[in-house]
Design an enzyme around this catalytic site. Sequence first.
Site, PDB file in Angstrom:
ATOM      1  N   HIS A   1      36.715  33.634  46.794  1.00  0.00           N
ATOM      2  CA  HIS A   1      37.286  34.353  45.652  1.00  0.00           C
ATOM      3  C   HIS A   1      38.801  34.371  45.627  1.00  0.00           C
ATOM      4  CE1 HIS A   1      33.844  36.221  43.578  1.00  0.00           C
ATOM      5  NE2 HIS A   1      33.255  36.218  44.758  1.00  0.00           N
TER       6      HIS A   1
ATOM      7  N   LYS B   1      43.306  47.218  35.911  1.00  0.00           N
ATOM      8  CA  LYS B   1      42.772  46.362  36.964  1.00  0.00           C
ATOM      9  C   LYS B   1      43.308  46.853  38.294  1.00  0.00           C
ATOM     10  CE  LYS B   1      44.567  42.767  34.980  1.00  0.00           C
ATOM     11  NZ  LYS B   1      43.594  41.681  34.949  1.00  0.00           N
ATOM     12  N   ARG B   2      42.818  46.277  39.383  1.00  0.00           N
ATOM     13  CA  ARG B   2      43.331  46.608  40.702  1.00  0.00           C
ATOM     14  C   ARG B   2      44.844  46.382  40.743  1.00  0.00           C
ATOM     15  NH1 ARG B   2      43.668  43.503  45.475  1.00  0.00           N
ATOM     16  NH2 ARG B   2      42.735  41.749  44.374  1.00  0.00           N
TER      17      ARG B   2
ATOM     18  N   LYS C   1      49.267  40.583  40.404  1.00  0.00           N
ATOM     19  CA  LYS C   1      48.772  40.887  39.060  1.00  0.00           C
ATOM     20  C   LYS C   1      49.915  41.310  38.124  1.00  0.00           C
ATOM     21  CE  LYS C   1      44.145  42.077  40.723  1.00  0.00           C
ATOM     22  NZ  LYS C   1      43.305  41.110  40.010  1.00  0.00           N
TER      23      LYS C   1
ATOM     24  N   THR D   1      37.596  38.779  35.608  1.00  0.00           N
ATOM     25  CA  THR D   1      36.470  39.039  34.711  1.00  0.00           C
ATOM     26  C   THR D   1      36.851  40.067  33.659  1.00  0.00           C
ATOM     27  OG1 THR D   1      35.593  40.652  36.302  1.00  0.00           O
ATOM     28  CG2 THR D   1      34.660  38.434  36.359  1.00  0.00           C
TER      29      THR D   1
ATOM     30  N   LYS E   1      35.799  40.614  29.520  1.00  0.00           N
ATOM     31  CA  LYS E   1      35.327  41.860  28.916  1.00  0.00           C
ATOM     32  C   LYS E   1      36.158  42.214  27.680  1.00  0.00           C
ATOM     33  CE  LYS E   1      34.071  43.204  33.552  1.00  0.00           C
ATOM     34  NZ  LYS E   1      34.632  43.746  34.796  1.00  0.00           N
TER      35      LYS E   1
END
Length: 808
Positions: free
Chosen positions: A355, A543-544, A549, A651, A655
């Site tokens: 991942h 998100k995390r 990110k 992901t 969504k």
Amino acid sequence: MRLNIEKFKFDFKRKLMNTFAEEIEDAPKLHIYMALGGLVRDYITEAWVNSNNYYTENNIKQVYYFSMEFLIGRLLKSNLLNIGIYSLCEEGLKELGINISELEELENDAGLGNGGLGRLAACFLDSMASLGIPGHGCGIRYNHGLFEQKIINGYQVEVPDNWLKEGNVWEIRKENKSVEVRFGGNIRISQINGRLSFIHENYDAVRAVPYDTPVIGYDNNSVNTLRLWSAEPIDTEFDLFSFSKGEYSKASSYKASVESISQVLYPDDSYIEGRLLRLKQQYFFVSAGLQSIVRRFKKTGHSIKELNDFAAIHINDTHPAVAVPELMRILIDEEKLSWDEAWKITTSTIAYTNHTILAEALEKWPVDMFKKLLPRVFMIIEEINKRFCEEVLDRYHGDWNKINEMAIIKDNQIRMAYLAIVGSHSVNGVAKLHTEILKKQELSSFYNYSPYKFNNKTNGITHRRWLLQANPELANLITETIGDSWIKSPNNLSSLLPYKDDSAFRDKVAKVKLNNKIEISNDIYKKYGIKVDPYSIFDVQVKRLHAYKRQILNVFNILDLYNRLKQNPNLDIVPRTFFFAAKASPSYHLAKQTIKLINSIAFMVNNDAQLNNKIKVVFLENYRVSLAERIIPASDVSEQISTATKEASGTGNMKFMMNGAVTIATLDGANIEIKDAVGDENIVIFGLKDYEVLDYYKHGGYSSREIFNNDRRINCIINQIMNGSLGVAGSEFNMLYDNLIYNNDEYFVLKDFDSYVKAQNQIDSYYKQKDKWQQMCIANIAKSGIFSSDNTIREYSKEIWNTQEIIL
């Protein structure tokens, strides 16, 4: 299921009476919720038993999905939808004076995961059950989740996530299925009947007790199982002798030590005890799961040598990589197979999903720690490494550089990703770009050695939760427009595409979005006292929280927009509300500083009357599945702005698009495949490309300080952060500053800033064009079906697991 409203009401009242000895008018809402959940579980129990019996009696190959996380969220609504009785129950409860929505809010989110890894596992379980693929989850039943996040004075404060405090109505404890897991001790080697035997002595034993949760397929009779293991003492008797002598800590220390294994998700590994506990957790659930699989398989009467014909074991990232040597241990030590026989079965049975390419996530364990905790397993890893290195030397004619590149054990570290690759028959990435990077960069030596193992399986999401359940008004509109076949065949959402040119349909989609925005705006006002304009652009990054990110890039754009508005309050922009939600790992101080920065900016922006409400910033506390189900359907803009090459897939991006948000994105992870699906005109792309990022990493040439000195906007923003302009001492953000300037901005925030601002201006321009924006939204919805996890799981089933879809 044959059920009518009157029978449901009768069954429900009887369940409430039998469980709590209460009438409806006397029962607290929590009891009503638990009675309803228990009744639903009763309704599906026969199908659950029948599914398992059918798999066994008909020699059906089954999948066992091993994962540290299963972020399943709440189950009441999804279970009712999947068995097709949600509307019936809603109406029946209404007749009894009960609001089903209030019951749904009483259910705690299961504290079984943190981010995309766990949510992916949950989506995969849903799709396997809904497609009729016999597939079960294997993980840990954490007593506490990661943590419950509180924001106090802008800071993240972690408090225990006691999600099991009221019990869990969906699970069944299977004490008779318990197994023993062993830690520590020593290995005595003995010759018995002409065969070397490895006898584990002086070990610490832990009892692994399974708790089973049904995984219900949509509109079929398939019910699979999520089996979660709880760590308990072997000897459950209280140590009265020690307690009577006043040795209170001794009396309880063993119990506490054992129970700590399943106490909390991801214990802090910044110190040695936390690292050790993580390793214990990983071996605990892997060993328990494999023992359970082998024990169940042996009951069928088939030879253990046929295990790979009846079981597919999939390890979700490197956390369960110890499955490779543990299965070898079981086959050699307990089933008395030869090494070669055991290795053939192991490598034919196990498959591995990678991942990440982040070095911190490619797990390594110190040899000394591993050897002391798992002595026999370490011996097997040593032997695997020895044999593999011999093969490599033979293949490459004694080239020791290849050993340095590929050895499982190197520099007194066990490289778990390498162990997973060597010990499996399939290695997949989770997006096309990610897989190519694995093949050509990070794992190129292994790809060149065994190219047949490597393949891509782009991640997916279950559209039944993220559209049918999370956005019922939009789901109903879609069904009214193209029929309901999309629920079982998500690719049929493409039938919506021509309707983007239908003005009446566009208006209906816009109305659904507005209703969702109004609903969450009301929630935000109640919880935070912040008035949010539902007609503003809802720009969302949830998100995390991690540096790659790049929540900080989003923050920089907000400050730049703030500065422009301060200079020109009449700036012609669509009002915009920026939403953030994220948990920072307790020991990840850079991420925690980012949360403080976001909240400091929010306070400044939201209380500046001069801005005339043109921008607002909201940090949503305690991000979780149930919160995602509310904010995602209300979102206009989906922030997918990771540094190119760093996000394996994502992901959340899927969504958002499924719910009609427009993606602003780098060409990273599955953003690339979303772009290919919707076309350049329906997504906004910015930033460095993957090859540019990789070139900088390889050859250098990037200077963040140069950009800081030459771009007055960036210079102004960083000075604002550091000089106290936000009402917070600049020293609060020293780590952020150092990361960007002194450490040369590892994730290219400053480099991508200008491109990102231009992309945000493009978003503003598109949104002003009402018809164009709605066409973009509908195009995203129509193309989202290809990212359903149903499609992904079919690929896994056909190309990796060799399983079939069963009609029950």
